[in-house]
Design a protein around this motif. Sequence first.
Motif, PDB file in Angstrom:
ATOM      1  N   ARG A   1       0.812  -1.440   0.182  1.00 24.59           N
ATOM      2  CA  ARG A   1      -0.255   0.399  -0.070  1.00 24.59           C
ATOM      3  C   ARG A   1       0.742   1.322   0.172  1.00 24.59           C
ATOM      4  N   THR A   2      -0.027   1.966  -0.492  1.00 23.15           N
ATOM      5  CA  THR A   2       1.074   4.054  -0.638  1.00 23.15           C
ATOM      6  C   THR A   2       0.775   4.352  -0.581  1.00 23.15           C
ATOM      7  N   THR A   3       1.155   6.271   0.097  1.00 26.65           N
ATOM      8  CA  THR A   3       0.338   6.842   0.179  1.00 26.65           C
ATOM      9  C   THR A   3       0.025   7.708  -0.980  1.00 26.65           C
ATOM     10  N   GLU A   4      -0.891   8.638  -1.088  1.00 27.40           N
ATOM     11  CA  GLU A   4      -1.215   8.852  -2.671  1.00 27.40           C
ATOM     12  C   GLU A   4       0.080   9.902  -3.149  1.00 27.40           C
ATOM     13  N   GLY A   5       0.819  10.629  -2.502  1.00 27.09           N
ATOM     14  CA  GLY A   5       1.570  10.943  -2.957  1.00 27.09           C
ATOM     15  C   GLY A   5       3.360  10.119  -3.342  1.00 27.09           C
ATOM     16  N   MET A   6       2.234   8.893  -3.560  1.00 22.36           N
ATOM     17  CA  MET A   6       3.544   7.955  -4.937  1.00 22.36           C
ATOM     18  C   MET A   6       3.155   7.914  -5.673  1.00 22.36           C
ATOM     19  N   ASN A   7       1.447   8.376  -6.380  1.00 22.77           N
ATOM     20  CA  ASN A   7       1.290   7.962  -7.609  1.00 22.77           C
ATOM     21  C   ASN A   7       2.164   8.254  -8.657  1.00 22.77           C
ATOM     22  N   GLY A   8       2.376   8.117  -9.874  1.00 24.99           N
ATOM     23  CA  GLY A   8       3.453   8.454 -10.435  1.00 24.99           C
ATOM     24  C   GLY A   8       4.683   8.621 -10.220  1.00 24.99           C
ATOM     25  N   ARG A   9       5.003   8.489  -8.783  1.00 18.13           N
ATOM     26  CA  ARG A   9       6.818   7.987  -8.511  1.00 18.13           C
ATOM     27  C   ARG A   9       6.993   6.563  -8.607  1.00 18.13           C
ATOM     28  N   PHE A  10       6.357   6.199  -7.587  1.00 22.94           N
ATOM     29  CA  PHE A  10       6.435   4.259  -7.486  1.00 22.94           C
ATOM     30  C   PHE A  10       5.759   3.549  -8.758  1.00 22.94           C
ATOM     31  N   ARG A  11       6.922   2.576  -8.900  1.00 25.91           N
ATOM     32  CA  ARG A  11       6.449   1.391 -10.226  1.00 25.91           C
ATOM     33  C   ARG A  11       6.460  -0.067 -10.001  1.00 25.91           C
ATOM     34  N   MET A  12       6.087  -0.917  -9.351  1.00 23.54           N
ATOM     35  CA  MET A  12       5.550  -2.960  -9.794  1.00 23.54           C
ATOM     36  C   MET A  12       5.526  -3.104 -10.540  1.00 23.54           C
ATOM     37  N   SER A  13       6.220  -4.007 -11.531  1.00 20.74           N
ATOM     38  CA  SER A  13       5.951  -4.430 -12.610  1.00 20.74           C
ATOM     39  C   SER A  13       5.869  -5.701 -11.645  1.00 20.74           C
ATOM     40  N   GLU A  14       5.208  -6.201 -13.070  1.00 22.76           N
ATOM     41  CA  GLU A  14       4.365  -7.378 -12.944  1.00 22.76           C
ATOM     42  C   GLU A  14       5.362  -8.500 -12.154  1.00 22.76           C
ATOM     43  N   THR A  15       6.867  -8.407 -12.747  1.00 20.84           N
ATOM     44  CA  THR A  15       7.423  -9.381 -12.534  1.00 20.84           C
ATOM     45  C   THR A  15       8.343  -8.830 -10.449  1.00 20.84           C
ATOM     46  N   ASP A  16       8.143  -7.701 -10.635  1.00 25.53           N
ATOM     47  CA  ASP A  16       8.493  -7.751  -9.164  1.00 25.53           C
ATOM     48  C   ASP A  16       7.420  -8.001  -8.161  1.00 25.53           C
TER      49      ASP A  16
END
Length: 321
Positions: free
Chosen positions: A300-315
């Motif tokens: 789970r992430t806070t709203e400000g992480m949108n567009g900054r944090f990416r988790m790929s399908e492999t991850d």
Amino acid sequence: MRSQHPKSIQKLFPALGTLNAVTVYDTDTDTATAALTAVRERVLSMDQTMSLFRKDSEISEINRMAGIRPVAVHPDTLAVIASGIRLGKQTKGAFSLTAGPLNLLWKNAMKSGVLPDNDAVRNAGKRVRHGRVIIDTADRTVFLSRPGMMLDLGGIAKGYAVDVSASILRSFGIRHALISFGGSIRVLGESRTVGVQNPFQETGVSFGELDLPDSQAVVTSGSYEQQRLLEGHRCHHIIDPRTGWPTESGLVSVTLTGRNATVLDALATGAFVLGAKKSVPILRKTGIEGIFVFEDGTVRTTEGMNGRFRMSETDSKNLPA
């Protein structure tokens, strides 16, 4: 002859219980070398004054003089302790510089493989009182007013060292750099992408990527770093100062990002202890964003992480189902 501008110059050195790396970019060799040397010397000085494991450190002297007399300290030591007390209050004791007695108790337990009994935990917990740390800024002294108290700056010193290192680099005119001290990282200049440690995998395996713009820092705290089975109980090194026992917040890691690594370092531990629900309001007040990984692999992430944090399908496949 003028020095050339290499793409990057890096200095590695051990201090504060970890291997530290400072990399500067697009800077002439002479300036880069001087700046990196200054950073190393300052951080090594912090290690000498703040280390709990050096008998001649200021922290060790403060602990020895608990209940006896104040101890004069370096401005860096005073600044870290003052910040730690403030952040301890902010987290309502979930982070505490005075958790030394509990940390030592559990460190010995992890070594011996023997679970501490309730009396031992209770007795150590009685000496955890950040309200009894007395600071005299005029005389630059620190006093633990109760015998047996023990400061441990391990949860905040690396973050402070990162911030000080950034200031030193700027004083040399360096605009682009990457500072990495254990789980504490800070970027200067050009935005960079860093991997976020997968708490279920070996060190160096990430489960996502985070963009860090200029002057932003990121700190990760997790139970995966040190854990052991003690008499049938899965125990780790992040102790709840309020209960005296390893934290049971349902989290395995917390990653926070913001502009102050000192604050992030302490709040990452505090947030891990408090859990996501109770810590998010504190983060919002301070403009800090977070990534929370739960024991079942939920992220789970806070709203400000949108567009900054990416988790790929492999991850995501590397996390528990």
